[in-house]
Design a protein around this motif. Structure first.
Motif, PDB file in Angstrom:
ATOM      1  N   GLY A   1       0.816  -1.213   0.000  1.00 14.86           N
ATOM      2  CA  GLY A   1       0.000   0.000   0.000  1.00 14.86           C
ATOM      3  C   GLY A   1       0.849   1.261   0.000  1.00 14.86           C
ATOM      4  O   GLY A   1       0.628   2.181  -0.792  1.00 14.86           O
ATOM      5  N   ASN A   2       1.849   1.292   0.890  1.00 14.92           N
ATOM      6  CA  ASN A   2       2.716   2.477   0.953  1.00 14.92           C
ATOM      7  C   ASN A   2       3.613   2.579  -0.275  1.00 14.92           C
ATOM      8  O   ASN A   2       3.874   3.685  -0.763  1.00 14.92           O
ATOM      9  CB  ASN A   2       3.562   2.433   2.229  1.00 14.92           C
TER      10      ASN A   2
ATOM     11  N   SER B   1       4.812   7.936   3.486  1.00 18.64           N
ATOM     12  CA  SER B   1       4.600   6.533   3.119  1.00 18.64           C
ATOM     13  C   SER B   1       5.903   5.744   3.176  1.00 18.64           C
ATOM     14  O   SER B   1       5.920   4.585   3.596  1.00 18.64           O
ATOM     15  CB  SER B   1       3.992   6.441   1.720  1.00 18.64           C
ATOM     16  N   PHE B   2       7.004   6.376   2.751  1.00 16.65           N
ATOM     17  CA  PHE B   2       8.306   5.706   2.819  1.00 16.65           C
ATOM     18  C   PHE B   2       8.694   5.425   4.275  1.00 16.65           C
ATOM     19  O   PHE B   2       9.170   4.326   4.604  1.00 16.65           O
ATOM     20  CB  PHE B   2       9.377   6.557   2.147  1.00 16.65           C
TER      21      PHE B   2
ATOM     22  N   THR C   1      -0.776   1.412  12.334  1.00 11.61           N
ATOM     23  CA  THR C   1      -0.752   2.801  11.865  1.00 11.61           C
ATOM     24  C   THR C   1      -0.119   2.934  10.486  1.00 11.61           C
ATOM     25  O   THR C   1      -0.663   3.623   9.623  1.00 11.61           O
ATOM     26  CB  THR C   1      -0.029   3.704  12.882  1.00 11.61           C
ATOM     27  N   PRO C   2       1.033   2.281  10.212  1.00 12.62           N
ATOM     28  CA  PRO C   2       1.574   2.341   8.843  1.00 12.62           C
ATOM     29  C   PRO C   2       0.636   1.752   7.796  1.00 12.62           C
ATOM     30  O   PRO C   2       0.704   2.136   6.624  1.00 12.62           O
ATOM     31  CB  PRO C   2       2.861   1.505   8.948  1.00 12.62           C
TER      32      PRO C   2
ATOM     33  N   LEU D   1      -2.829   1.893   8.166  1.00 17.66           N
ATOM     34  CA  LEU D   1      -3.976   2.792   8.102  1.00 17.66           C
ATOM     35  C   LEU D   1      -3.676   4.062   7.309  1.00 17.66           C
ATOM     36  O   LEU D   1      -4.565   4.625   6.675  1.00 17.66           O
ATOM     37  CB  LEU D   1      -4.436   3.157   9.515  1.00 17.66           C
ATOM     38  N   ASN D   2      -2.422   4.521   7.356  1.00 20.60           N
ATOM     39  CA  ASN D   2      -2.079   5.757   6.655  1.00 20.60           C
ATOM     40  C   ASN D   2      -2.425   5.717   5.174  1.00 20.60           C
ATOM     41  O   ASN D   2      -3.128   6.605   4.672  1.00 20.60           O
ATOM     42  CB  ASN D   2      -0.599   6.084   6.856  1.00 20.60           C
ATOM     43  N   PRO D   3      -1.962   4.714   4.401  1.00 22.84           N
ATOM     44  CA  PRO D   3      -2.344   4.688   2.980  1.00 22.84           C
ATOM     45  C   PRO D   3      -3.832   4.499   2.772  1.00 22.84           C
ATOM     46  O   PRO D   3      -4.410   5.036   1.818  1.00 22.84           O
ATOM     47  CB  PRO D   3      -1.549   3.499   2.412  1.00 22.84           C
ATOM     48  N   VAL D   4      -4.480   3.735   3.664  1.00 19.64           N
ATOM     49  CA  VAL D   4      -5.925   3.532   3.543  1.00 19.64           C
ATOM     50  C   VAL D   4      -6.662   4.848   3.730  1.00 19.64           C
ATOM     51  O   VAL D   4      -7.531   5.224   2.932  1.00 19.64           O
ATOM     52  CB  VAL D   4      -6.416   2.496   4.582  1.00 19.64           C
ATOM     53  N   ILE D   5      -6.305   5.592   4.780  1.00 21.46           N
ATOM     54  CA  ILE D   5      -6.974   6.866   5.082  1.00 21.46           C
ATOM     55  C   ILE D   5      -6.750   7.879   3.972  1.00 21.46           C
ATOM     56  O   ILE D   5      -7.681   8.504   3.468  1.00 21.46           O
ATOM     57  CB  ILE D   5      -6.479   7.420   6.426  1.00 21.46           C
ATOM     58  N   TYR D   6      -5.496   8.040   3.567  1.00 22.05           N
ATOM     59  CA  TYR D   6      -5.190   9.045   2.546  1.00 22.05           C
ATOM     60  C   TYR D   6      -5.763   8.675   1.190  1.00 22.05           C
ATOM     61  O   TYR D   6      -6.193   9.534   0.421  1.00 22.05           O
ATOM     62  CB  TYR D   6      -3.676   9.242   2.441  1.00 22.05           C
ATOM     63  N   THR D   7      -5.771   7.383   0.868  1.00 21.89           N
ATOM     64  CA  THR D   7      -6.273   6.949  -0.434  1.00 21.89           C
ATOM     65  C   THR D   7      -7.782   7.064  -0.526  1.00 21.89           C
ATOM     66  O   THR D   7      -8.320   7.583  -1.504  1.00 21.89           O
ATOM     67  CB  THR D   7      -5.844   5.488  -0.712  1.00 21.89           C
ATOM     68  N   LEU D   8      -8.471   6.584   0.494  1.00 17.01           N
ATOM     69  CA  LEU D   8      -9.935   6.573   0.448  1.00 17.01           C
ATOM     70  C   LEU D   8     -10.520   7.975   0.497  1.00 17.01           C
ATOM     71  O   LEU D   8     -11.636   8.205   0.023  1.00 17.01           O
ATOM     72  CB  LEU D   8     -10.479   5.745   1.617  1.00 17.01           C
TER      73      LEU D   8
END
Length: 315
Positions: free
Chosen positions: A41-42, A67-68, A279-280, A282-289
Motif C-alpha cells: 500500500g505504501n 509513506s516511505f 498505523t503504517p 492505516l495511513n495509505p488507507v486513510i489518505y487513499t480513500l
C-alpha cells in the motif's frame, strides 16, 4: 554517574504476543497479510506520486515521504516478529536489539517532524492561500524532509548514548515482540530511575507537546475552514480530518507508552502493535480513500501497468 559496558548478556528473549501455539499460527497468517498490505500500500503511494505529474506538489511530496517512513517503520521489527511465531526460541542478539531501538526512534522522530510539516503545509494552503506557492516552494519541502531525518538521527543517537553503556548481567526476557527501550532498560543491573526520567523528557514529553501543538494547529485550520462554506473548503476539511486521524493514531500510543515508562501496562503490547504495524497500514488507507486525486492516479497507474503487461505477453 559514569557507566562502563560490563554487559554479559549476549542476547535477549522476546516473549512475543502469546505463548499459545494455536494463536501464534493465527498471528503468523494474520500479520503476514497485514505486513504485505502495509508494504504494498505504501509502496503504491510512493510510486504513484513519483509517476503522476499532477501529484508533483508539496502536499503529495510530503505524503510520499510519509509513506516511505511508514513502510520502513513497519519493517524494522515486523518480519522478525512474523518469523518468531514459527520459532520456539524467540531470541535476538544484543546488537540486533540495539539496532531495533535505533531504527524505531530514528523513524519515529522523523515521522513526528514530517507530520508537523504536513500540518504546516495545510495551514499555509488554507490560511494563507495566496502565499502558498511562495512559502511551500521545493527548497522548503526538501528542507523539511531533510530536517525530519536529521531530527530522527539525533533523537535515536540520544537514546542509544546511554543504552549502549548499560550493564546487562541478569534477566534477559523482554515482554514484547521487539526491543522497546522502556522494557530493555528495566533489565539493566543498575537503578534506571534517572534514565526513565530522561526518556520521559526526550520521548514522552516531546511527543505530548508536539501532539498538543498539532491539535492547536488543526483547530485553527478547521475553524478557518468552517468559516468558508464552499466546495474547496469541503475538500480542505476532508484532507485535514484525514491528517488529524493519522496524527491521533500515531501519537496516542507513543504518548501512553513513553510518558509512563516506569509502569508496564497490559495494554502496552496492543499499543506497540498499533503504532508499529497498524498505523503504517492505516495511513495509505486513510489518505487513499479520502483523496480523489490519489485514487484516480492509482487507477491510471494500475491501468498502465496492466496494459503494459498484457502487451508484453501478446505474441
Amino acid at each position: 554517574m559514569a557507566w562502563n559496558n560490563q554487559s554479559v548478556t549476549t542476547e535477549f528473549i522476546l516473549q512475543g504476543l502469546s505463548s499459545s501455539w494455536e494463536l501464534q499460527i493465527f498471528y503468523f497468517l494474520f500479520f503476514s497479510i497485514v505486513y504485505a498490505a502495509t508494504v504494498l500500500g505504501n509502496l503504491l503511494i510512493v510510486l504513484t506520486i513519483i509517476s503522476e505529474p499532477r501529484l508533483h506538489s508539496p502536499v503529495y511530496f510530503l505524503l510520499g515521504n510519509l509513506s516511505f517512513i511508514d513502510m520502513s517503520l513497519a519493517s524494522f521489527a515486523t518480519p522478525k516478529m512474523i518469523a518468531d511465531f514459527l520459532s520456539e526460541h524467540k531470541a535476538i542478539s544484543f546488537e540486533g536489539c540495539i539496532t531495533q531501538i535505533f531504527f524505531l526512534h530514528l523513524l519515529g522522530g522523523a515521522e513526528i517532524v514530517l507530520l508537523i510539516s504536513m500540518s504546516f503545509d495545510r495551514y499555509v494552503a488554507i490560511c494563507k492561500p495566496l502565499c502558498y506557492l511562495t512559502i511551500m516552494n521545493w527548497r522548503m519541502c526538501v528542507g523539511l524532509v531533510t530536517l525530519s531525518w536529521i531530527v530522527g538521527i539525533f533523537h535515536a543517537m540520544s537514546q542509544l548514548a546511554f543504552t549502549l553503556n548499560l550493564p546487562f548481567c541478569g534477566p534477559n526476557e523482554v515482554d514484547s515482540f521487539f526491543c522497546d527501550l522502556p522494557l530493555v532498560i528495566k533489565l539493566a543491573c543498575i537503578d534506571t530511575y534517572i534514565l526513565g526520567v530522561f526518556m520521559i523528557l526526550t520521548s514522552g514529553m516531546i511527543a505530548l507537546v508536539c501532539f498538543i501543538l498539532l491539535v492547536i494547529s488543526y483547530t485553527v485550520i478547521l475553524v478557518t475552514v468552517w468559516q468558508r462554506s464552499s466546495g474547496g473548503s469541503s475538500k480542505a476539511l476532508s484532507t485535514c480530518s484525514a491528517h488529524f486521524t493519522v496524527v491521533t493514531f500515531f501519537f496516542g500510543p507513543c504518548i501512553f507508552i513513553y510518558v509512563w515508562p516506569f509502569t508496564n501496562f497490559p495494554i502496552d503490547k496492543v499499543l506497540s502493535v498499533f503504532y508499529t504495524i497498524f498505523t503504517p497500514l492505516l495511513n495509505p488507507v486513510i489518505y487513499t480513500l479520502r483523496n480523489k486525486d490519489v485514487k484516480d492516479s492509482m487507477r491510471k497507474l494500475s491501468s498502465h501497468v496492466f496494459k503494459s503487461s498484457k502487451t508484453d505477453h501478446t505474441p
